[in-house]
Design an enzyme around this catalytic site. Structure first.
Site, PDB file in Angstrom:
ATOM      1  N   TYR A 156      37.639  71.758  99.079  1.00  0.00           N
ATOM      2  CA  TYR A 156      37.995  70.562  98.296  1.00  0.00           C
ATOM      3  C   TYR A 156      39.412  70.090  98.645  1.00  0.00           C
ATOM      4  CZ  TYR A 156      38.606  67.702  94.040  1.00  0.00           C
ATOM      5  OH  TYR A 156      38.838  66.681  93.145  1.00  0.00           O
ATOM      6  N   LYS A 160      40.592  66.520 100.300  1.00  0.00           N
ATOM      7  CA  LYS A 160      41.492  65.602  99.584  1.00  0.00           C
ATOM      8  C   LYS A 160      42.792  65.369 100.366  1.00  0.00           C
ATOM      9  CE  LYS A 160      38.769  64.764  96.150  1.00  0.00           C
ATOM     10  NZ  LYS A 160      38.206  63.416  95.979  1.00  0.00           N
TER      11      LYS A 160
HETATM   12  P1  NAP Z   1      32.235  63.420  88.021  1.00  0.00           P
HETATM   13  O1  NAP Z   1      32.418  63.199  86.575  1.00  0.00           O
HETATM   14  O2  NAP Z   1      31.537  64.663  88.482  1.00  0.00           O
HETATM   15  O3  NAP Z   1      31.478  62.132  88.636  1.00  0.00           O
HETATM   16  C1  NAP Z   1      31.175  62.096  90.009  1.00  0.00           C
HETATM   17  C2  NAP Z   1      30.543  60.770  90.349  1.00  0.00           C
HETATM   18  O4  NAP Z   1      30.320  60.739  91.775  1.00  0.00           O
HETATM   19  C3  NAP Z   1      29.185  60.570  89.710  1.00  0.00           C
HETATM   20  O5  NAP Z   1      29.020  59.207  89.393  1.00  0.00           O
HETATM   21  C4  NAP Z   1      28.203  60.973  90.835  1.00  0.00           C
HETATM   22  O6  NAP Z   1      26.933  60.321  90.767  1.00  0.00           O
HETATM   23  C5  NAP Z   1      28.955  60.454  92.031  1.00  0.00           C
HETATM   24  N1  NAP Z   1      28.560  61.065  93.301  1.00  0.00           N
HETATM   25  C6  NAP Z   1      28.521  62.382  93.616  1.00  0.00           C
HETATM   26  N2  NAP Z   1      28.098  62.534  94.888  1.00  0.00           N
HETATM   27  C7  NAP Z   1      27.880  61.287  95.380  1.00  0.00           C
HETATM   28  C8  NAP Z   1      27.433  60.778  96.622  1.00  0.00           C
HETATM   29  N3  NAP Z   1      27.125  61.598  97.637  1.00  0.00           N
HETATM   30  N4  NAP Z   1      27.319  59.436  96.786  1.00  0.00           N
HETATM   31  C9  NAP Z   1      27.619  58.588  95.770  1.00  0.00           C
HETATM   32  N5  NAP Z   1      28.042  59.015  94.562  1.00  0.00           N
HETATM   33  C10 NAP Z   1      28.171  60.354  94.373  1.00  0.00           C
HETATM   34  O7  NAP Z   1      33.639  63.419  88.806  1.00  0.00           O
HETATM   35  P2  NAP Z   1      35.063  62.838  88.351  1.00  0.00           P
HETATM   36  O8  NAP Z   1      35.796  63.915  87.648  1.00  0.00           O
HETATM   37  O9  NAP Z   1      34.899  61.519  87.705  1.00  0.00           O
HETATM   38  O10 NAP Z   1      35.768  62.669  89.784  1.00  0.00           O
HETATM   39  C11 NAP Z   1      35.773  61.425  90.473  1.00  0.00           C
HETATM   40  C12 NAP Z   1      36.684  61.548  91.687  1.00  0.00           C
HETATM   41  O11 NAP Z   1      37.994  61.916  91.260  1.00  0.00           O
HETATM   42  C13 NAP Z   1      36.248  62.614  92.684  1.00  0.00           C
HETATM   43  O12 NAP Z   1      36.508  62.197  94.003  1.00  0.00           O
HETATM   44  C14 NAP Z   1      37.130  63.801  92.324  1.00  0.00           C
HETATM   45  O13 NAP Z   1      37.309  64.677  93.415  1.00  0.00           O
HETATM   46  C15 NAP Z   1      38.401  63.079  91.952  1.00  0.00           C
HETATM   47  N6  NAP Z   1      39.302  63.867  91.098  1.00  0.00           N
HETATM   48  C16 NAP Z   1      38.901  64.277  89.877  1.00  0.00           C
HETATM   49  C17 NAP Z   1      39.773  65.033  89.101  1.00  0.00           C
HETATM   50  C18 NAP Z   1      39.426  65.524  87.718  1.00  0.00           C
HETATM   51  O14 NAP Z   1      40.237  66.263  87.147  1.00  0.00           O
HETATM   52  N7  NAP Z   1      38.291  65.157  87.154  1.00  0.00           N
HETATM   53  C19 NAP Z   1      41.048  65.368  89.592  1.00  0.00           C
HETATM   54  C20 NAP Z   1      41.407  64.924  90.854  1.00  0.00           C
HETATM   55  C21 NAP Z   1      40.527  64.168  91.603  1.00  0.00           C
HETATM   56  P3  NAP Z   1      25.667  61.026  89.991  1.00  0.00           P
HETATM   57  O15 NAP Z   1      25.969  60.853  88.525  1.00  0.00           O
HETATM   58  O16 NAP Z   1      24.486  60.239  90.422  1.00  0.00           O
HETATM   59  O17 NAP Z   1      25.657  62.471  90.418  1.00  0.00           O
END
Ligand code: NAP
Length: 248
Positions: A156, A160
């Site tokens: 991961y 990133k």
């Molecule tokens: P999340 O709640 O798990 O949501 C992930 C989203 O991505 C869902 O809508 C999922 O769709 C979609 N997705 C997954 N695989 C995909 C693919 N191959 N093609 C298209 N869509 C896909 O994640 P989140 O926490 O909101 O994170 C969003 C972004 O922020 C990510 O890149 C993550 O690495 C980054 N981020 C998050 C955090 C944190 O603390 N949460 C921190 C730093 C960075 P489905 O619902 O259909 O599965």
């Protein structure tokens, strides 16, 4: 006049979490929002209905961001239906955490394809219409983990960190055409992704953050709105943390 009036935004992975928060924020700011997901059909339809009920225009496409050809098809479909793409948020991302000793090649490749190659796929496809329009804002979702590294997240963190190099290169290549490219590095944001963690671990994270709380999807969406809008017209190639001070 709203910040994103008349703009079309394409957000990957917005059926839930941060992407959904950005979609909600962007519709409130006047944008037409096109978003993708891979499995959550019901959540995607519910989000479309919610945003449309607010008087906005929103459409969800089932499209795997990791697939090169699917990205081109998606952009072609959006251009045919909406005529322009002004903003791209490369947000789709997953985790497959494990110590390096136990990390499988499959999980390494999956993370690289969904988190990093997806940015290449969508950006390549959307470049042509943006170059033609001589305008665009591309925002890639990195992470503080991409800056700092994290035990148990070598795949991961590498994906990133790769996004940061990609962001700066795209900013350098496309700046002369008025296409900006920036990265957001969220810290600990409370979504389904982090919801999978043990509550004790989550509390330790919260305690270690200077602002003493996890971030909300709106905290990230506010920065995305700024970077998408002309308010940030002179900002490109930057990585901006939204982390409550976690990484300072
Ligand atoms: P999340 O709640 O798990 O949501 C992930 C989203 O991505 C869902 O809508 C999922 O769709 C979609 N997705 C997954 N695989 C995909 C693919 N191959 N093609 C298209 N869509 C896909 O994640 P989140 O926490 O909101 O994170 C969003 C972004 O922020 C990510 O890149 C993550 O690495 C980054 N981020 C998050 C955090 C944190 O603390 N949460 C921190 C730093 C960075 P489905 O619902 O259909 O599965």
């Amino acid at each position: 006049m709203n910040l994103l009036d008349g703009k079309v935004a394409l957000i990957t992975g917005a059926s839930r979490g941060i992407g959904k928060g950005i979609a909600q924020k962007f519709v409130e700011a006047g944008a037409t929002v096109v978003f993708t997901y891979v499995s959550s059909d019901d959540k995607a339809r519910a989000l479309e209905a919610e945003l449309t009920a607010k008087g906005g225009t929103a459409k969800g496409f089932k499209s795997n961001a990791a697939e090169f050809d699917a990205a081109q098809t998606l952009v072609d479909d959006v251009m045919a239906e909406f005529g322009r793409i002004d903003i791209v948020i490369n947000n789709a991302g997953i985790t497959r955490d494990n110590l390096l000793m136990r990390m499988s090649e499959e999980h390494w490749d999956e993370i690289m394809n969904i988190n990093l190659k997806s940015c290449f796929n969508i950006t390549k496809a959307v470049m042509r219409p943006m170059l033609k329009a001589r305008s665009g804002s591309i925002i890639n979702m990195s992470s503080v983990v991409g800056v700092k590294g994290n035990a148990g997240q070598a795949n991961y963190a590498a994906s990133k960190a790769g996004i940061i190099g990609f962001t700066k290169s795209v900013a350098a290549e496309l700046g002369s055409r008025n296409i900006r490219c920036n990265a957001i590095a969220p810290g600990f944001i409370e979504t389904e992704m982090t919801g999978a963690l043990d509550e004790k671990v989550v509390q330790e994270w919260r305690d270690a953050i200077p602002l003493k709380r996890g971030g909300s999807t709106e905290d990230v969406a506010n920065l995305a709105l700024f970077l998408a809008s002309d308010m940030s017209a002179y900002i490109t190639g930057q990585v901006i943390n939204v982390d409550g001070g976690m990484l300072m």
